[in-house]
Motif scaffolding. Structure first.
Motif, PDB file in Angstrom:
ATOM      1  N   LEU B 417       6.341  -0.288   0.981  1.00 35.16           N
ATOM      2  CA  LEU B 417       7.356  -1.234   1.408  1.00 35.16           C
ATOM      3  C   LEU B 417       7.764  -2.148   0.249  1.00 35.16           C
ATOM      4  CD1 LEU B 417       9.027  -2.368   3.712  1.00 35.16           C
ATOM      5  CD2 LEU B 417       7.094  -3.788   4.369  1.00 35.16           C
ATOM      6  N   TYR B 418       6.783  -2.541  -0.538  1.00 36.96           N
ATOM      7  CA  TYR B 418       7.083  -3.371  -1.706  1.00 36.96           C
ATOM      8  C   TYR B 418       6.783  -2.560  -2.952  1.00 36.96           C
ATOM      9  CZ  TYR B 418       6.834  -6.875   1.923  1.00 36.96           C
ATOM     10  OH  TYR B 418       7.029  -7.574   3.074  1.00 36.96           O
ATOM     11  N   ALA B 419       7.714  -1.679  -3.299  1.00 32.67           N
ATOM     12  CA  ALA B 419       7.445  -0.751  -4.399  1.00 32.67           C
ATOM     13  C   ALA B 419       7.359  -1.488  -5.723  1.00 32.67           C
ATOM     14  CB  ALA B 419       8.528   0.310  -4.458  1.00 32.67           C
ATOM     15  N   SER B 420       8.061  -2.597  -5.836  1.00 34.23           N
ATOM     16  CA  SER B 420       8.010  -3.338  -7.082  1.00 34.23           C
ATOM     17  C   SER B 420       6.820  -4.286  -7.077  1.00 34.23           C
ATOM     18  CB  SER B 420       9.306  -4.128  -7.259  1.00 34.23           C
ATOM     19  OG  SER B 420       9.047  -5.355  -7.882  1.00 34.23           O
ATOM     20  N   PHE B 421       6.018  -4.208  -8.114  1.00 36.99           N
ATOM     21  CA  PHE B 421       4.828  -5.056  -8.181  1.00 36.99           C
ATOM     22  C   PHE B 421       5.218  -6.529  -8.250  1.00 36.99           C
ATOM     23  CE2 PHE B 421       1.366  -7.338 -10.053  1.00 36.99           C
ATOM     24  CZ  PHE B 421       0.252  -6.771  -9.483  1.00 36.99           C
ATOM     25  N   VAL B 422       6.255  -6.802  -9.018  1.00 32.51           N
ATOM     26  CA  VAL B 422       6.631  -8.202  -9.241  1.00 32.51           C
ATOM     27  C   VAL B 422       6.990  -8.898  -7.932  1.00 32.51           C
ATOM     28  CG1 VAL B 422       8.038  -9.718 -10.647  1.00 32.51           C
ATOM     29  CG2 VAL B 422       7.604  -7.419 -11.388  1.00 32.51           C
ATOM     30  N   GLU B 423       7.513  -8.122  -6.992  1.00 34.51           N
ATOM     31  CA  GLU B 423       7.857  -8.691  -5.699  1.00 34.51           C
ATOM     32  C   GLU B 423       6.620  -9.314  -5.038  1.00 34.51           C
ATOM     33  OE1 GLU B 423      10.245  -6.969  -1.859  1.00 34.51           O
ATOM     34  OE2 GLU B 423      10.049  -5.692  -3.624  1.00 34.51           O
ATOM     35  N   THR B 424       5.494  -8.616  -5.151  1.00 35.17           N
ATOM     36  CA  THR B 424       4.272  -9.138  -4.528  1.00 35.17           C
ATOM     37  C   THR B 424       3.746 -10.340  -5.300  1.00 35.17           C
ATOM     38  OG1 THR B 424       2.646  -7.853  -5.798  1.00 35.17           O
ATOM     39  CG2 THR B 424       3.696  -6.756  -3.948  1.00 35.17           C
ATOM     40  N   LEU B 425       4.153 -10.449  -6.550  1.00 35.22           N
ATOM     41  CA  LEU B 425       3.714 -11.556  -7.386  1.00 35.22           C
ATOM     42  C   LEU B 425       4.552 -12.798  -7.097  1.00 35.22           C
ATOM     43  CD1 LEU B 425       1.861 -12.133  -9.844  1.00 35.22           C
ATOM     44  CD2 LEU B 425       3.811 -11.600 -11.276  1.00 35.22           C
ATOM     45  N   VAL B 426       5.851 -12.587  -7.002  1.00 36.18           N
ATOM     46  CA  VAL B 426       6.752 -13.702  -6.747  1.00 36.18           C
ATOM     47  C   VAL B 426       6.427 -14.335  -5.394  1.00 36.18           C
ATOM     48  CG1 VAL B 426       9.166 -14.317  -6.362  1.00 36.18           C
ATOM     49  CG2 VAL B 426       8.552 -12.765  -8.221  1.00 36.18           C
ATOM     50  N   ALA B 427       6.005 -13.492  -4.442  1.00 40.25           N
ATOM     51  CA  ALA B 427       5.704 -13.989  -3.106  1.00 40.25           C
ATOM     52  C   ALA B 427       4.584 -15.021  -3.110  1.00 40.25           C
ATOM     53  CB  ALA B 427       5.325 -12.820  -2.197  1.00 40.25           C
ATOM     54  N   ILE B 428       3.666 -14.924  -4.049  1.00 41.99           N
ATOM     55  CA  ILE B 428       2.514 -15.840  -4.005  1.00 41.99           C
ATOM     56  C   ILE B 428       2.624 -16.979  -5.019  1.00 41.99           C
ATOM     57  CG2 ILE B 428       0.950 -14.095  -3.074  1.00 41.99           C
ATOM     58  CD1 ILE B 428      -0.194 -13.753  -5.861  1.00 41.99           C
ATOM     59  N   LEU B 429       3.726 -17.036  -5.753  1.00 47.36           N
ATOM     60  CA  LEU B 429       3.844 -18.101  -6.758  1.00 47.36           C
ATOM     61  C   LEU B 429       3.682 -19.514  -6.190  1.00 47.36           C
ATOM     62  CD1 LEU B 429       6.450 -16.955  -9.421  1.00 47.36           C
ATOM     63  CD2 LEU B 429       3.976 -17.160  -9.617  1.00 47.36           C
ATOM     64  N   PRO B 430       4.266 -19.800  -5.021  1.00 49.50           N
ATOM     65  CA  PRO B 430       4.065 -21.160  -4.480  1.00 49.50           C
ATOM     66  C   PRO B 430       2.581 -21.506  -4.321  1.00 49.50           C
ATOM     67  CG  PRO B 430       5.706 -19.970  -3.204  1.00 49.50           C
ATOM     68  CD  PRO B 430       5.145 -18.987  -4.174  1.00 49.50           C
ATOM     69  N   MET B 431       1.813 -20.493  -3.936  1.00 46.37           N
ATOM     70  CA  MET B 431       0.378 -20.709  -3.768  1.00 46.37           C
ATOM     71  C   MET B 431      -0.283 -21.021  -5.112  1.00 46.37           C
ATOM     72  SD  MET B 431      -0.434 -20.557  -0.726  1.00 46.37           S
ATOM     73  CE  MET B 431       1.080 -20.993   0.078  1.00 46.37           C
ATOM     74  N   TYR B 432       0.270 -20.463  -6.187  1.00 46.03           N
ATOM     75  CA  TYR B 432      -0.286 -20.749  -7.507  1.00 46.03           C
ATOM     76  C   TYR B 432      -0.072 -22.209  -7.893  1.00 46.03           C
ATOM     77  CZ  TYR B 432      -1.544 -15.947  -8.686  1.00 46.03           C
ATOM     78  OH  TYR B 432      -2.153 -14.721  -8.734  1.00 46.03           O
ATOM     79  N   TRP B 433       1.058 -22.752  -7.494  1.00 45.15           N
ATOM     80  CA  TRP B 433       1.289 -24.172  -7.777  1.00 45.15           C
ATOM     81  C   TRP B 433       0.323 -25.027  -6.963  1.00 45.15           C
ATOM     82  CZ3 TRP B 433       3.666 -25.535 -11.959  1.00 45.15           C
ATOM     83  CH2 TRP B 433       4.641 -24.688 -12.509  1.00 45.15           C
TER      84      TRP B 433
END
Lengths: 58, 846
Positions: B417-433
């Motif tokens: 469903l999320y073939a692009s890896f970066v998509e899964t990364l961008v999704a969690i960026l708020p959590m990184y902050w």
């Protein structure tokens, strides 16, 4: 019985390891527990007071 | 009785305490910086301050500088009082202190410079490793010498934990650090691939056990009763806690490697023991918390007790979560995600940090003879620290589970469903902050602690504890020693040794004989040990009671308990290794690939990239074929990684062309918008020292990698030739300017002898069992597709490459060396690179 065991371990000969270690652990664990639980109360009390024995220097 | 007054060596405690606080702040600051880098990649400001190099600085600083120094302070203070003796040697104490701090400084310098073995929490290169071993021995001698001088016969349970710590860390460190030096700053692990992974995680897991847990548990058993002013809740429970913990912990390492290429039995072993670990851990937690039971009223006002209560609670949480994460299916979801990072920080910030703070607040008035400067501020520290942990752990739980689920999510056709890896990364960026905020709050709390400690120290003056003790007659000491050695020969010990011996021999036989031996050994242990251990003659002390009074035999027995786990777990894999190499389809890296691999290790790419595809559909769909032991058989050290901040790289070889890699390494965001990977423009100019290549190959050969003498002799030449070819290929494709091999001028886009060129050679090789250069040469002959293709067709191209590989092997498997020769004739550039630079840009979609 032996046959079955042979078949079983043929697939994964080292599977005996986890099984044996479980047994081994069981043994040590039971032994230590039994010993700890049977130990005289006075002995345990004396030991547990060790840190409190010395008065602080202030 | 004749008595004498002794003064404790508390000066050393003060030193270790202050060092711990200082390095704690440094380590947490490094943590905050790398957290920022993950949320905002522009924070990778300099080559030696990129994420890959700073992350080991953070982990090592926190584990060995912060917790290490804290443990030494806690151990030295409590041991002197528990055994009623001053530390044996002031000189050794000082060597221990200054030696340890020097090691930390050496680490803080060498890691950013890229000197690393890349084994997590054991990154330091061999000269520093030797220094660690030496200082550890100094510590051990000082400690056991003090025990020998003791005036209290019985060893309190805290001391047992300290003994276990000293022994286990020595063993773990030495085994895991075994490596053959190439130069002062570079070595290759004596273990390779699967073996190396097993040894590393046996070490890594037990670093958690014996650096972050056992010393702190010892500290808990001393300081919590002191602070609560009542004895430990159950001394019986503490005995059970100790033995089961020490015995089980050492086995649980493979839970870091579930679903990997590690043999099945080892994985099962790791999982079972991890689950069992839950019991003693909670036994310990309950014991600690119930000790505080009678002091609940004081808990309100006393910051020390608060820190301890929360610290122990987090110990309970982390040790519940650990076994949970060791269940295979849970691991399948959580491994490689931030859930693991959340777990670790529950332990590090919650357990270690809070226990450290509690202990320091308790110690400081006693070490300086005045009350704590500001109790209110300590209370504030407590609240802000707790809030920080909750934010941190909450954010990363969310991030980890979200990303883990996204990685495996399927669309209607069963694809990703999320073939692009970066998509899964961008999704969690708020959590990184949010993680960054939580961590910073926690760090701020420690700054307050530092201020409070220093202010207290300034208002008082160094005060050393004193005690009135009986003078020991000389004869009594030697008699004690002899009795101790007699205890070692007790039937219990022999039974244990014979039983263990039988079991160990069992491993060298075929299935059925081995089974018999192992069962016989276990029965002997089970029955014999049980009877002997509990048998008690009226009026005489039990075996264990005698043992508690004897330091030497106790130490040796603990060592055996710890050793069994190591030997039985690691030995079979190590023994099997030469055969595996002989039957491997994999071939050793070419000299340039090896150099590139060293760049990969040096830059810490493994801190973000795994090289281990697990047998899940969603992993093979995303990354390619499942990893096998063969894939990493020549990898010294292994690079399986533990966290996927970026995609797995096990099958990246041939997925993109050289141009793609060149551009991606210079600026990942240009190729993949949203990427958090650092830019590595400096690699294009940094030179590889090809003079060293030959000795690198020779070292590898000594370790068992089948390089031929001719390959070694021509290593430098071969590496330079391949590097030229890759650089020239890039020049032709996209018209960049090249600096010739060895040219003094840096006025160009890419040096032929640059680290970037070597790195590209390695990246194109990962996951292939033959160098793509050899493959291409033979593919040309058989007419198969070229290896370099656009990202879009990754799946099919990997297949094509495999086909080419198979074909190539059929044709010329025996003649690898000749094939290397025929490389001369191969095309200088990869097939139609030129037309691919836009095609390459599309790689981002993959």
């Amino acid at each position: 019985m032996v046959r079955m065991a042979e078949n079983f371990f043929a697939l994964s000969p080292l599977l005996s390891l986890p099984l044996i270690t479980m047994l081994l652990f069981g043994a040590v664990f039971i032994a230590v527990s039994v010993r700890a639980l049977r130990a005289p109360k006075t002995e345990m009390a004396a030991l547990s007071k060790l840190p409190l024995e010395e008065a602080d220097n202030e | 009785m004749e008595t004498t007054r002794i003064q404790y060596n508390d000066g050393i405690v003060r030193k270790f305490m202050m060092a711990s606080v200082a390095f704690g702040i440094v380590g947490m600051l490094a943590g905050a910086i790398i957290a920022l880098q993950l949320a905002w990649p522009n924070a990778n400001i300099a080559p030696y301050l990129t994420f890959g190099r700073l992350r080991p600085v953070h982990t090592n600083a926190v584990i060995f500088a912060f917790v290490g120094n804290m443990a030494f302070a806690g151990i030295y203070y409590s041991t002197q009082r528990l055994v009623k003796a001053r530390l044996a040697s002031d000189l050794l104490s000082n060597i221990h202190f200054w030696g340890w701090q020097l090691i930390i400084v050496a680490a803080a310098i060498s890691l950013p410079l890229g000197y690393t073995q890349s084994k997590e929490y054991a990154e330091l290169e061999w000269p520093i490793d030797i220094a660690i071993a030496v200082i550890w021995v100094v510590f051990a001698v000082n400690f056991f010498w003090t025990l020998k001088n003791r005036r209290e016969k019985h060893l309190y349970v805290a001391i047992w934990f300290y003994i276990a710590t000293i022994l286990a860390v020595a063993m773990l460190h030495i085994v895991n650090a075994l490596a053959l030096p190439v130069s002062l700053g570079k070595s290759y692990s004596v273990f390779a691939g699967v073996q190396d992974a097993l040894v590393q995680w046996w070490y890594g897991h037990n670093a958690v056990a014996f650096v972050l847990t056992t010393p702190i548990l010892g500290i808990m058993y001393y300081y919590v009763p002191k602070a609560a002013e009542r004895p430990v809740f159950s001394y019986r429970l503490s005995i059970i806690h100790f033995w089961s913990l020490v015995f089980i912990y050492i086995w649980a390492g493979p839970h870091h490697l579930l679903y990997t290429a590690l043999p099945d039995w080892a994985q099962t072993l790791g999982m079972i023991f991890s689950l069992m670990l839950w019991a003693p851990s909670w036994g310990g937690m309950i014991n600690g918390l119930l000790t505080l039971r009678g002091a609940w009223d004081k808990l309100r006002s006393d910051p020390v007790l608060k820190f301890f209560a929360v610290g122990i609670t987090f110990y309970g949480m982390a040790t519940f979560e650990g076994p949970l994460l060791s269940i295979k299916s849970v691991s399948g979801l959580a491994h490689y995600t931030d859930w693991i990072v959340a777990h670790v920080h529950g332990g590090a910030l919650g357990w270690n940090g809070m226990m450290a703070a509690g202990m320091f607040y308790w110690l400081i008035p006693r070490l300086y003879g005045v009350p704590l400067k500001s109790r209110a501020m300590a209370n504030f520290h407590f609240w802000i620290g707790t809030l920080g942990i909750l934010l941190y752990v909450g954010a990363l739980w969310t991030a980890g589970i979200t990303q883990g689920l996204m990685w495996r999510a399927e669309n209607e056709d069963g694809g990703l469903l999320y073939a692009s890896f970066v998509e899964t990364l961008v999704a969690i960026l708020p959590m990184y902050w949010m993680r960054l905020i939580g961590g910073s709050l926690y760090l701020f709390g420690f700054v307050l602690l530092a201020w409070n400690l220093i202010a207290t120290a300034r208002s008082g003056k160094p005060t050393d504890g004193e005690i009135e003790v009986p003078v020991l007659p000389e004869a009594e000491t030697t008699e004690k020693d002899r009795a101790g050695m007699r205890l070692l020969l007790a039937p219990q010990v022999w039974t244990a040794l014979i039983g263990i011996g039988l079991i160990a021999t069992g491993f060298f036989f075929e299935a059925i004989q081995s089974l018999i031996l192992i069962i016989a050994g276990s029965l002997l242990l089970l029955v014999g040990f049980l009877i002997l251990l509990i048998a008690r003659e009226e009026g005489k002390p039990t075996f264990h009671a005698k043992l508690e009074g004897k330091a030497a035999p106790f130490t040796i027995l603990t060592f055996i308990a710890v050793l069994i786990g190591g030997v039985v777990q690691i030995l079979p894999t190590v023994i099997a290794s030469p055969e595996a190499v002989a039957s491997a389809t994999n071939t050793p890296y070419t000299p340039l690939e090896l150099e590139g691999r060293d760049v990969y290790v040096k830059e810490g790419c493994y801190t973000c990239h795994s090289q281990m595809i697990r047998p899940f559909v969603w992993e093979t769909a995303r990354y390619g074929a499942v990893s096998t032991p063969d894939d990493s058989i020549f990898d010294r050290p292994f690079q399986w990684g533990s966290r996927r901040i970026g995609p797995d790289l096990q099958r990246v070889g041939g997925r993109y062309n050289d141009v793609w890699h060149y551009q991606h390494m210079l600026d990942p965001r240009e190729i993949t918008p949203g990427s958090t990977m650092p830019s590595y423009p400096h690699l294009a100019k940094h030179r590889v020292n090809f003079d060293r290549t030959e000795s690198k190959l020779r070292t590898m050969r000594t370790l068992g990698v089948p390089y031929t003498p001719e390959e070694i002799a021509s290593a430098q030449e071969s590496a330079m030739r391949d590097a030229k070819r890759i650089a020239r290929g890039l020049e032709e494709s996209i018209g960049i300017r090249i600096c010739e091999m060895g040219s003094p001028s840096d006025d160009c886009d890419l040096r032929e002898d640059s680290e970037l060129v070597a790195l590209i050679a390695y990246l194109q090789r990962i996951g292939k069992h033959r160098s793509p250069w050899l493959e291409e040469a033979s593919a040309g002959e058989t007419g198969a597709a070229p290896a370099a293709v656009e990202g879009e067709d990754a799946e099919t191209s990997a297949d094509a490459a495999d086909a080419a590989e198979a074909g190539a092997e059929g044709d010329e498997a025996p003649g690898a060396a000749e094939a290397a020769e025929s490389n001369e004739a191969a095309e200088p550039a990869k097939a139609d690179d030129a037309g691919e630079s836009e095609g390459a840009q599309e790689g981002e979609e993959n």
